[in-house]
Each structure stands twice: as C-alpha cells, then as structure tokens.
Design a protein around this motif. Structure first.
Motif, short mmCIF file in Angstrom:
data_model
loop_
_atom_site.label_atom_id
_atom_site.label_comp_id
_atom_site.label_asym_id
_atom_site.label_seq_id
_atom_site.Cartn_x
_atom_site.Cartn_y
_atom_site.Cartn_z
N THR A 53 0.77 -1.18 0.04
CA THR A 53 0.05 -0.19 0.13
C THR A 53 0.86 1.37 -0.18
OG1 THR A 53 -1.52 -1.28 1.39
CG2 THR A 53 -1.89 1.16 1.16
N ALA A 54 2.01 1.35 0.69
CA ALA A 54 2.87 2.50 0.81
C ALA A 54 3.31 2.95 -0.65
CB ALA A 54 3.79 2.05 1.82
N ILE A 55 3.57 1.88 -1.48
CA ILE A 55 4.16 2.38 -2.63
C ILE A 55 3.50 3.29 -3.39
CG2 ILE A 55 4.65 1.28 -5.15
CD1 ILE A 55 4.94 -1.25 -3.73
N PHE A 56 1.96 3.07 -3.49
CA PHE A 56 1.40 4.24 -4.33
C PHE A 56 1.13 5.47 -3.59
CE2 PHE A 56 -0.49 -0.03 -4.61
CZ PHE A 56 0.04 -0.40 -5.87
N PHE A 57 1.41 5.65 -2.11
CA PHE A 57 1.24 6.54 -1.38
C PHE A 57 2.75 7.47 -1.89
CE2 PHE A 57 2.78 8.62 2.80
CZ PHE A 57 1.89 9.64 2.93
N ILE A 58 3.67 7.07 -1.73
CA ILE A 58 4.99 7.77 -2.04
C ILE A 58 5.42 8.10 -3.47
CG2 ILE A 58 6.23 6.84 0.15
CD1 ILE A 58 7.58 5.10 -1.59
N PHE A 59 4.88 6.99 -4.48
CA PHE A 59 4.91 7.52 -5.76
C PHE A 59 4.22 8.80 -6.01
CE2 PHE A 59 4.55 5.69 -10.27
CZ PHE A 59 5.65 6.11 -10.55
N THR A 60 2.89 8.56 -5.47
CA THR A 60 1.78 9.81 -5.95
C THR A 60 2.44 11.18 -5.50
OG1 THR A 60 -0.08 8.47 -5.91
CG2 THR A 60 -0.44 10.66 -5.51
N LEU A 61 3.07 11.02 -4.31
CA LEU A 61 3.78 12.44 -3.72
C LEU A 61 5.06 12.58 -4.71
CD1 LEU A 61 3.79 11.48 0.18
CD2 LEU A 61 2.52 13.26 -0.84
N ILE A 66 0.74 4.75 -12.53
CA ILE A 66 0.53 3.63 -11.65
C ILE A 66 -0.30 2.52 -12.50
CG2 ILE A 66 -0.39 2.71 -9.63
CD1 ILE A 66 0.13 5.67 -8.38
N THR A 67 -0.83 2.83 -13.42
CA THR A 67 -1.75 1.93 -14.23
C THR A 67 -0.94 0.39 -14.58
OG1 THR A 67 -3.24 3.77 -15.03
CG2 THR A 67 -3.37 1.72 -16.25
N PRO A 68 0.30 0.87 -15.02
CA PRO A 68 0.88 -0.72 -15.23
C PRO A 68 1.00 -1.60 -14.08
CG PRO A 68 2.08 0.94 -16.08
CD PRO A 68 1.09 1.70 -15.41
N PHE A 69 1.22 -1.22 -12.94
CA PHE A 69 0.99 -2.10 -12.09
C PHE A 69 -0.48 -2.80 -11.73
CE2 PHE A 69 0.59 -3.64 -7.55
CZ PHE A 69 1.63 -3.90 -6.96
N ALA A 70 -1.55 -1.77 -12.07
CA ALA A 70 -2.82 -2.53 -11.97
C ALA A 70 -3.07 -3.49 -13.08
CB ALA A 70 -3.75 -1.20 -11.93
N LEU A 71 -2.63 -3.26 -14.04
CA LEU A 71 -3.03 -4.11 -15.21
C LEU A 71 -2.21 -5.33 -15.06
CD1 LEU A 71 -2.50 -1.77 -18.31
CD2 LEU A 71 -4.72 -2.52 -17.18
N VAL A 109 13.97 12.14 -19.73
CA VAL A 109 12.90 11.12 -19.99
C VAL A 109 11.93 11.13 -18.96
CG1 VAL A 109 12.66 8.52 -20.36
CG2 VAL A 109 14.77 9.88 -21.10
N PRO A 110 10.71 11.10 -19.23
CA PRO A 110 9.47 11.25 -18.26
C PRO A 110 9.57 9.93 -17.53
CG PRO A 110 8.80 11.82 -20.34
CD PRO A 110 10.20 11.32 -20.60
N VAL A 111 9.60 10.30 -16.17
CA VAL A 111 9.51 9.38 -15.24
C VAL A 111 8.34 8.16 -15.06
CG1 VAL A 111 9.02 8.82 -12.67
CG2 VAL A 111 10.77 10.66 -13.30
N PRO A 112 7.18 8.58 -15.70
CA PRO A 112 5.94 7.57 -15.97
C PRO A 112 6.53 6.47 -17.08
CG PRO A 112 5.19 9.52 -15.48
CD PRO A 112 6.50 9.84 -15.75
N TRP A 113 7.24 6.97 -18.21
CA TRP A 113 7.67 5.93 -19.02
C TRP A 113 8.86 5.16 -18.47
CZ3 TRP A 113 4.96 4.99 -23.27
CH2 TRP A 113 4.03 6.11 -23.68
N LEU A 114 9.73 5.56 -17.78
CA LEU A 114 10.82 4.97 -17.03
C LEU A 114 10.25 3.66 -16.35
CD1 LEU A 114 13.37 7.64 -16.29
CD2 LEU A 114 13.55 5.97 -18.08
N THR A 115 9.32 4.14 -15.36
CA THR A 115 8.94 3.10 -14.44
C THR A 115 7.55 2.29 -14.94
OG1 THR A 115 6.92 4.77 -13.57
CG2 THR A 115 9.42 4.61 -12.58
N ALA A 116 7.10 2.40 -16.23
CA ALA A 116 6.10 1.51 -16.50
C ALA A 116 6.37 -0.03 -16.60
CB ALA A 116 5.82 2.23 -18.01
N ALA A 117 7.55 -0.26 -17.34
CA ALA A 117 7.63 -1.65 -17.49
C ALA A 117 8.04 -2.56 -15.95
CB ALA A 117 9.23 -2.01 -18.24
N PRO A 118 8.84 -1.71 -14.96
CA PRO A 118 9.25 -2.33 -13.66
C PRO A 118 8.04 -2.57 -13.02
CG PRO A 118 10.40 -0.39 -13.95
CD PRO A 118 10.05 -0.79 -15.49
N LEU A 119 7.18 -1.45 -13.09
CA LEU A 119 5.86 -1.42 -12.40
C LEU A 119 5.13 -2.53 -12.76
CD1 LEU A 119 4.89 2.00 -11.61
CD2 LEU A 119 5.75 0.39 -9.98
#
Length: 485
Positions: free
Chosen positions: A297-305, A322-327, A373-383
């Motif tokens: 749960t804490a992942i989404f809290f700090i990522f959003t901040l 955060i959508t890649p994690f959800a999918l 490079v936009p952070v959302p693109w960088l984190t999409a695959a690992p998430l």
C-alpha cells in the motif's frame, strides 16, 4: 438440501451456477467500490483544500479516518454475517456506504467531511468480510480458486487504479469541486448494489435460528485494541512522541482479547476462534498478508507524492503512471486463482520475489536513465513486473489462508485476515512515509532521493513477507518428507 457428501459443519448453498456467479459479481463490485476509496482520495486532497479551506490535520483525518474505522469493525461485522446472515449485513453495509458517500460529496465543511469519511469507513468494514464469506459459502474446495482470484484482482486493481480514477473525476468536475465527484460516483453504483444484493445473495438457510451471541466484551476489547494500535499510525499530524505509547497499550489490550476469547470459548462460541491460528495455512498466511500490505500500500502513497509534489505532474498523469501495476496485478490475479491449488504457497513466494525484483528495477532505472526522459515512461515496465508479482500474492495467499476455515466462521476468519491487512497498511504508510519525509528534509528537498530511499524500505518490508512464505514452504516440505516411508 445440501449436496451429498457435504460435511454437516459446512453446509453448501445450492443456488444454480449462474446465480452464484451473479451474486459473486455483486460482491466484487461492492468490494471494488469500498477498497477504491482507500486510495482514490489521495489525489483529491489539493482540490479539497481549495474548496473547503481544510487544515493539514483535517486532511489527514479525511485520509486516515476511513482506514481507521474500516479496520475497527471487520471482525465483528464478519461474525455478525456468520451468525445472522451475510445478505442482511451486506445490504446494510452497502446502503450505509452509499449514504455516507452522498454526505461526503455534499460536505460544506471539513468537520462534516471527516464525519462522513468515518461513517463511510465503518460501512466498508461491514461489507468486505461478507464478500469473502460469500465465496466460502457458495464455492467448495478447489473451485474457490477462481473467485478468490477475481477478488484478488479486485483488491489489486482498486488500490492501484484509485489515483487514476480520482484524477479523471477531478479533471471532469473541475479543480475546485472535482473532489465531490470522487464520492458522488459511489451513489448510483451503491443503489444498484443494494437492489441486486438483496435479490441475488443467498438468504440465511431455513431451519433452527442461529442463537450464537455476538460476544460484546470481545467486540469491545478487539475494537479498543485495534483503535489504540492504528490511531498513532494513521494520525501522523500528532508530533508528540508519546503517541507511540498507545501501540504497546493496544497490544496489551489485544492480548487481553485473546485471554478473554479463550475463556469465553469454553462457554459460548467466541467472537473469533483463536484455534484458527492452529492451522499453519491461516497463521502464516495472515502474517504474510499483514507484512505484504505494509509494503504494497505504501508504494502508491510515496509514488503519488513523488510525481505530483516533487515533479509537478497532474493527478491524472500520476494515476496513469500507476496503471501498469494495476494491469499486471489484474492479469496475474486471475491466473493465480486458477493455479494456486496446483502450486500452493511456492506460488506466493514466486510472486513476492517478483514484486521485490520489480521495485528494485524501479530504483535502478531511475538511477541510470538519462535526464529528460519522463518518469512515468521509465517506471512503466518495472511496475508492470511488480504488478504481475502482486497478482500472484494477494489472491493465492487469501485462498490458501482461508482454505481450512469452516464456513460458519468464514466471516470472522476473513475479518481478522483483513484487519491484519489494514494494520499492515497503516503501519507501512507510517514507516515508509516517515522515511520519505525525513529524507526529503535531510536532502533539502531532493524528491528523487527521498523516493528511492522510501521505495527500498517498502521493498525490504515485502522481502520480510517473502521470508515468511519460504518458512511455510520449508515446513510443508518437511511435513511431506516426514510422511514418506
């Protein structure tokens, strides 16, 4: 009439197959709606602040009050459903949740909004154990894997997709009043769930009335213990270190609850049967759930901040990130529910390891990626990888944990499991959030550094859940080997 061969202690409901899946669908929609409100409000905080002029303490109570009352009533509500009928408890809970959502959306002041959120959280705590108990009641043995897989997907998606839906609703409703639609969207869904729940969920079977008492002393002790443990965790605006004294007092109260329940069990059926912890599947599964939710749960809290406050992304973009994690979680949960009976706890261990690897990969790509490079693109695959792992944790672990719980105790057993999840979530957000803010202060506002430090802590917490899963796997192998000639 129960199907032939069903043990008398666990009478099976006998709706036709289509009707029981329809009932499950109603339950999953309700679970999604109530769990979504844990995370969807995070992105609405700036909008609430502008509209109501709320103080930081007010906003903290809006966020944490829901989790607090949610966790307080889970076991008691589960026991009520076991003894008095799940349909009654479910419909009451959804009706109350719908009313509280409407009141929250109409809030003219911070105090009104806080009261509505407290009521909304309590209603969510009434609903959720009924959904798990319904699965135990309508499905038997290995066939529970698929519905628990769908429930796991619901839990994972609702938690991860909350910021995205919140961002969309705020974009549609406007920056000042868009937060109201975060609550109003629950009203039509809730009304429909009340109608369909009463029509489709099985009524309490005809026969002698269940005269089990609801153990008011146990309810009081458990509620007080959970409140004392959760309050200093969720109320981070309290700066006085003395607040942490409430935690040991709460643990002592919970120890008193355990003593009372053992004494009461010799005379009446208790609020919660501590004998369930005698099943290794329930004991270790509950521990895994508690610890995993502390990191998850804490992942989404700090990522959003990090994305909104640190990098200036909008609520909508933060939600999309955060959508890649959800999918990944949705896809793997459906699979995990189907194969958990074949692989057992090792499947959960593989899932936990995958989550840790995915989160570690987030840290690595943020460290090594070129600037610009936009952070959302960088984190999409690992998430996405971490989400796939999460899908192999939540649903399979829930299936295994509740596999030996009798149907007549399904609600209270699920309630205790979910209480652990709520305590874990609160403790994880408190600990990981503290690391985030302390790193931010020490580094003079270095958001990337604060995010990496806190994310590594979240991954470390999840690694502890992996250790518990490996202990269960090892004990299972030893028991199996001991039975060989």
């Amino acid at each position: 009439m129960s199907p032939a061969g069903t043990p008398p202690a666990e009478p099976a409901a006998s709706p036709d197959d289509r009707r029981r899946w329809q009932a499950l669908g109603v339950g999953l929609v309700a679970a999604f709606m109530t769990l979504l409100d844990v995370s969807i409000v995070n992105v609405a905080v700036p909008s609430m602040d502008r509209s109501l002029g709320a103080s930081p303490s007010d906003l903290q109570w809006v966020l944490s009050g829901y989790a607090l009352t949610f966790g307080l009533v889970l076991v008691s509500a589960g026991r009520f459903g076991d003894a008095r009928g799940r349909r009654t408890a479910f419909v009451f809970g959804i009706a109350l949740f719908t009313l509280a959502s409407a009141l929250a959306g109409l809030s003219p002041s911070p105090a009104w909004l806080i009261a509505a959120r407290l009521l909304q959280g309590a209603a969510a705590g009434v609903v959720n154990p009924q959904v798990t108990g319904l699965i135990q009641e309508l499905f038997q043995g290995p066939e529970r894997g698929r519905p628990f897989g769908l429930l796991g997907a619901t839990i994972g998606i609702s938690t991860a997709v909350g910021p995205l839906l919140g961002g969309l609703l705020i974009a549609v409703g406007g920056e000042e009043h868009g937060w109201r639609w975060v609550f109003f969207v629950n009203v039509p869904v809730g009304v429909l769930a009340v109608v369909l729940g009463w029509r489709l969920l099985p009524a309490r079977p005809a026969g002698p009335r269940d005269h089990r008492r609801l153990d008011p002393v146990g309810v009081l002790l458990l509620g007080a213990g959970v409140l004392l443990v959760l309050l200093p965790l969720v109320q981070q605006e309290w700066r006085n270190p003395a607040r942490w004294l409430l935690v040991p007092v709460g643990l002592l109260t919970l120890a008193g609850f355990a003593v009372w329940e053992r004494w009461y069990a010799r005379r009446q059926e208790p609020l919660f049967d501590l004998g369930l912890f005698g099943f290794r599947s329930y004991a270790l599964g509950s521990l895994i759930a508690l610890v995993y939710f502390g990191g998850f749960t804490a992942i989404f809290f700090i990522f959003t901040l990090y994305l909104q406050n640190g990098l200036g992304y909008s609520a909508l973009v933060a939600g999309l990130a955060i959508t890649p994690f959800a999918l990944g979680s949705a896809a793997a949960s459906a699979l995990g529910g189907r194969i958990v009976d074949r692989f057992g706890r090792p499947l959960v261990a593989v899932g936990l390891l995958t989550v840790v690897v995915g989160l570690g990969a987030v840290v690595v790509v943020l460290d090594l990626a070129p600037s610009g490079v936009p952070v959302p693109w960088l984190t999409a695959a690992p998430l996405l990888v971490a989400g796939l792992g999460s899908g192999l944790v939540i649903a399979p672990n829930q299936t295994l944990t509740l596999s030996q719980v009798p149907v007549r105790q399904a609600g209270s057993g699920a309630g205790m499991l979910q209480t652990g999840q709520r305590i874990g979530s609160a403790a994880g957000i408190a600990a990981v959030g503290s690391v985030f803010f302390s790193s931010l202060a020490a580094s003079d506002g270095d958001f990337p550094l604060a995010f990496r430090h806190s994310l590594l802590l979240a991954a470390g917490v999840i690694a502890l859940a992996l250790v518990a899963a490996l202990v269960d796997v090892t004990l299972g192998h030893r028991r199996h080997d001991g039975r060989r000639p």
